[in-house]
Design an enzyme around this catalytic site. Structure first.
Site, PDB file in Angstrom:
ATOM      1  N   SER A  73      39.799  38.863  45.634  1.00  0.00           N
ATOM      2  CA  SER A  73      38.293  39.435  45.380  1.00  0.00           C
ATOM      3  C   SER A  73      37.471  38.498  46.309  1.00  0.00           C
ATOM      4  CB  SER A  73      37.905  39.531  43.958  1.00  0.00           C
ATOM      5  OG  SER A  73      36.990  40.327  43.923  1.00  0.00           O
ATOM      6  N   ASP A 187      40.851  45.787  42.654  1.00  0.00           N
ATOM      7  CA  ASP A 187      40.788  44.266  42.708  1.00  0.00           C
ATOM      8  C   ASP A 187      42.040  43.385  42.116  1.00  0.00           C
ATOM      9  OD1 ASP A 187      39.602  41.685  42.059  1.00  0.00           O
ATOM     10  OD2 ASP A 187      37.798  42.618  42.632  1.00  0.00           O
TER      11      ASP A 187
END
Length: 293
Positions: A73, A187
């Site tokens: 991320s 993610d």
């Protein structure tokens, strides 16, 4: 005859020297260039990722080598930028340019898969990082993502850098899933928020892990964005507790007081990263020395 004796004597000296090096790990490793491979693993946490910049500054100042970077991320965003140009001053300068609008391109018209498309994040990387592909990076880099269909953790170690970072940072329910070669990705924090296991699998001898989820307590929720990001933070924290145990050094900047969408606290986050990294430096140097550097 004399020449043969000289050659034999030289061979004996060389043999004794090599033998001595093999019995003293630090000398042997320095002589033959086999020092321990150091990995920097950067976890997710949205705006709190500015703390990663402070950590990297200290590691660079202390001349601690970084042989690979694994990012999830926002850790992939900061790690990928640094891997392209390992210069903490330039990284800091660019990080302080980042604003929420550079990463979150909200669109009501295209909100079927999430209110944020993610195009702007990819554009930001392409605009500000000269390197286009992961293979071209100065430091080996691994961006961690999650394949939506299977739930498997996927590591991008080749291909377009900006696309891989976008896939690693596509927070589910907020960002559109990212399509790469016919598959959808979200993610990496969904399955591996602090990907220590990835670093170990790629040959890391010493792993420096940076978690920016030491304290994720939030008391104010005014939007869907706040709810989604807090939920992702909770999930990421629990994954770190459950999975990320194989690190050698854990750095946890004290960033709990900063909201995950608060881009106004960059200096505070940077300083917390610096402070936490400085505390860890003696342990890191001791490890390097014990492993032959």
């Amino acid at each position: 005859m004399k020449k043969r004796r000289i050659i034999a004597f030289s061979i004996m000296i060389l043999f004794l020297w090599v033998s001595a090096c093999s019995t003293i790990p630090s000398i042997g490793k320095k002589l033959f260039g086999t020092r321990p491979k150091v990995a920097l693993v950067l976890g997710g946490g949205a705006a709190r990722g500015f703390a990663h910049v402070g950590v990297i500054r200290v590691l660079e100042q202390e001349k601690i080598p970084i042989d690979m970077i694994v990012g999830t991320s926002v850790g992939a965003l900061i790690g990928g930028i640094y891997a392209a140009d390992p210069n903490s001053f330039k990284l800091e300068w660019l990080a302080f340019k980042i604003e929420k609008d550079d990463l979150f391109d909200f669109s009501i018209l295209s909100s079927r898969m999430g209110p944020v498309r993610g195009d702007r994040l990819e554009e930001f990387v392409n605009t500000n990082v000269k390197v286009r592909t992961i293979e071209e990076l100065a430091i080996p880099f691994y961006a961690v993502s999650t394949e939506l269909a299977t739930g498997n953790t996927v590591v991008f170690d080749k291909g377009p850098l900006a696309r891989a970072i976008r896939a690693s940072a596509a927070i589910p329910g907020l960002f559109h899933p990212v399509e790469i070669e016919g598959k959808l990705y979200v993610d990496g924090g969904v399955t591996d928020n602090l990907a220590v296991d990835i670093a170990r699998a790629h040959g890391a001898d010493i792993i420096i892990a940076v978690s920016i989820q030491k304290d994720i307590t939030q008391n104010e929720f005014s939007s869907l964005l706040d709810v989604v990001l807090q939920s992702v933070d909770i999930m990421g924290r629990e994954l770190v507790r459950y999975k990320a145990r194989d690190y050698d050094v854990l750095i946890e900047p004290n960033v709990g007081s900063v909201g995950t969408t608060d881009f106004t606290k960059k200096q505070q986050l940077l300083e917390e990263g610096i402070a936490a990294a400085r505390k860890a430096v003696p342990q890191i140097k001791e490890l390097l020395e014990s492993k032959g550097m």
